[in-house]
Design a protein around this motif. Structure first.
Motif, short mmCIF file in Angstrom:
data_model
loop_
_atom_site.label_atom_id
_atom_site.label_comp_id
_atom_site.label_asym_id
_atom_site.label_seq_id
_atom_site.Cartn_x
_atom_site.Cartn_y
_atom_site.Cartn_z
N ARG A 113 58.57 -71.75 -124.67
CA ARG A 113 57.61 -70.99 -123.88
C ARG A 113 56.27 -71.69 -123.88
O ARG A 113 55.72 -71.99 -124.95
N SER A 144 58.78 -70.42 -119.16
CA SER A 144 59.79 -70.53 -120.22
C SER A 144 60.86 -71.49 -119.74
O SER A 144 61.42 -71.32 -118.65
N SER A 155 60.93 -70.13 -114.03
CA SER A 155 61.32 -70.30 -115.42
C SER A 155 62.83 -70.34 -115.52
O SER A 155 63.54 -69.71 -114.72
N GLY A 163 64.04 -67.12 -120.98
CA GLY A 163 63.04 -66.11 -121.31
C GLY A 163 63.45 -64.74 -120.83
O GLY A 163 64.64 -64.41 -120.76
N GLN A 187 53.89 -60.43 -120.01
CA GLN A 187 54.09 -61.88 -120.14
C GLN A 187 54.09 -62.51 -118.74
O GLN A 187 54.85 -62.08 -117.87
N ASP A 244 55.30 -65.21 -117.59
CA ASP A 244 56.48 -65.94 -117.15
C ASP A 244 57.71 -65.05 -117.01
O ASP A 244 58.81 -65.54 -116.78
#
Length: 384
Positions: free
Chosen positions: A44, A87, A109, A112, A161, A163
């Protein structure tokens, strides 16, 4: 003396140059060589991070042998300033070069947290899940009703978060009204929906979305995918089908979708309706009656009454001839394909068989026997 000193200095410079070249060549080989990582990890990268922090994290997780070489390689390839937040799934044996390319390339990403809104026929559910790098499979953290007042704490935590990815998954057989109502409850989307899209024109599938995207944009994407599927199915249709247009194909596909959830049965269910259309028999299918009552706005939640089976609506195929005027749900690819390529059978009847599937029949006598068996199963279940 001076000549000897100059000669020695030259020797040292040559040796030093060779050593420097050797170090550079060794460093390059280390940068491009297979890495030490034995099991996949999820790396991450926070917003505002840098290659130094990334290299330290990679060293700590055993993904690189030397963080300095990692940083120097990123500098040499002029990628140090291209680091992207997100991530990233780092595969076993990934080289430093491959990891630098991965964390600077950008895009979605690859691991994640993912929040999936599953729009089903009976309910919409939000699922928070996280990729397990070692198995490359998602682990569900929590599932809940997104319209509820109190969402789980982990939902708020993961939403914070940057991402975290979002996905909307439409199940086969949902109605367009259900989809629009579900999108209204997803507060990461924006904008109003001017009108409910035509029934049948939203493709059941999984769609990745980004926070802030307009609901109308999401619906337009779903319609675009469904139109492509309709075109492809119509182009591949069998000769001699009692269907005059892609619109009629879509209507039939929606009925097939609502009649069976067993993939292996779709071709047989399609053959029953196609045989009935060819013979001028009424389709007599309960899902069309239900749609005439609900107009696709919610679930009936009870059995049909005899008065409803006899009541005239534009969709009641017990009282109208042929197909209803519109689809009754959004069919998936398999039902579209079944509509244009039904199995070659003589079946004109089917009824539930108690296993989740159906018993098919060629004659009314066979059908009545199958119905009697189904009534026995219903009675046994009611007594247990």
């Amino acid at each position: 003396m001076w000549r000897s000193l100059a000669s020695n200095m030259l020797t040292f410079l040559v040796v030093g140059l060779f050593l420097l070249v050797g170090v550079v060549i060794w460093g390059q080989s280390q940068y491009t060589a297979q890495g030490p990582l034995e099991d996949a990890i999820c790396l991450r990268v926070e917003r505002g991070s840098n290659m130094g922090a990334v290299s330290r994290e990679l060293e700590a997780q055993g993904a690189v042998r030397d963080g300095l070489i990692f940083r120097l390689g990123a500098d040499y390839t002029e990628k140090s300033q291209q680091l992207k937040a997100g991530s990233f799934l780092i595969q076993p044996g990934a080289s430093m070069e491959e990891i630098v390319d991965q964390v600077t390339r950008g895009g979605a990403s690859t691991c994640g947290t993912e929040i999936v809104y599953r729009v089903g026929v009976t309910q919409t559910e939000a699922r928070v899940r996280e990729l397990n790098p070692s198995t490359n499979e998602f682990v569900e953290l929590v599932a809940f009703d997104p319209t509820a007042e109190d969402a789980p704490d982990v939902f708020a935590e993961k939403r914070a978060q940057p991402d975290t990815r979002y996905r909307i998954a439409l199940a086969e057989g949902v109605t367009s009204w259900q989809v629009v109502e579900a999108l209204k409850a997803m507060d990461m989307l924006t904008g109003e929906v001017a009108e409910v899209p035509p029934e049948g024109m939203l493709a059941p599938d999984s769609y990745e979305v980004v926070p802030g995207v307009a609901r109308e944009t999401v619906l337009a994407r779903m319609q675009e995918v469904q139109q492509l599927r309709i075109n492809a199915a119509w182009e591949s249709r069998q000769d001699g089908l009692p269907l005059d247009s892609p619109e009629e194909m879509l209507i039939l596909a929606s009925i097939i979708e609502k009649e069976t959830g067993v993939p292996e049965e779709r071709g047989q269910v399609a053959s029953v309706f196609v045989n009935r259309l060819r013979q001028g028999m009424r389709l007599q299918t309960d899902p069309t009656v239900i749609y005439g009552i609900t107009r696709g706005q919610g679930v009936l939640g009870r059995g049909l009454r005899q008065s409803e089976l006899r009541g005239r609506t534009a969709w009641n195929t017990y009282v109208i001839d042929g197909l209803p005027p519109t689809p009754i749900a959004n069919p998936g690819v398999a039902s579209l394909q079944a509509a244009v390529a039904p199995e070659n059978t003589d079946f004109v009847f089917f009824v539930a068989d108690g296993s989740g599937g159906h018993a098919f029949a060629r004659t009314l006598e066979e059908h009545n026997q199958n119905v009697a068996k189904w009534r026995e199963i219903e009675a046994e279940r009611a007594n247990n």
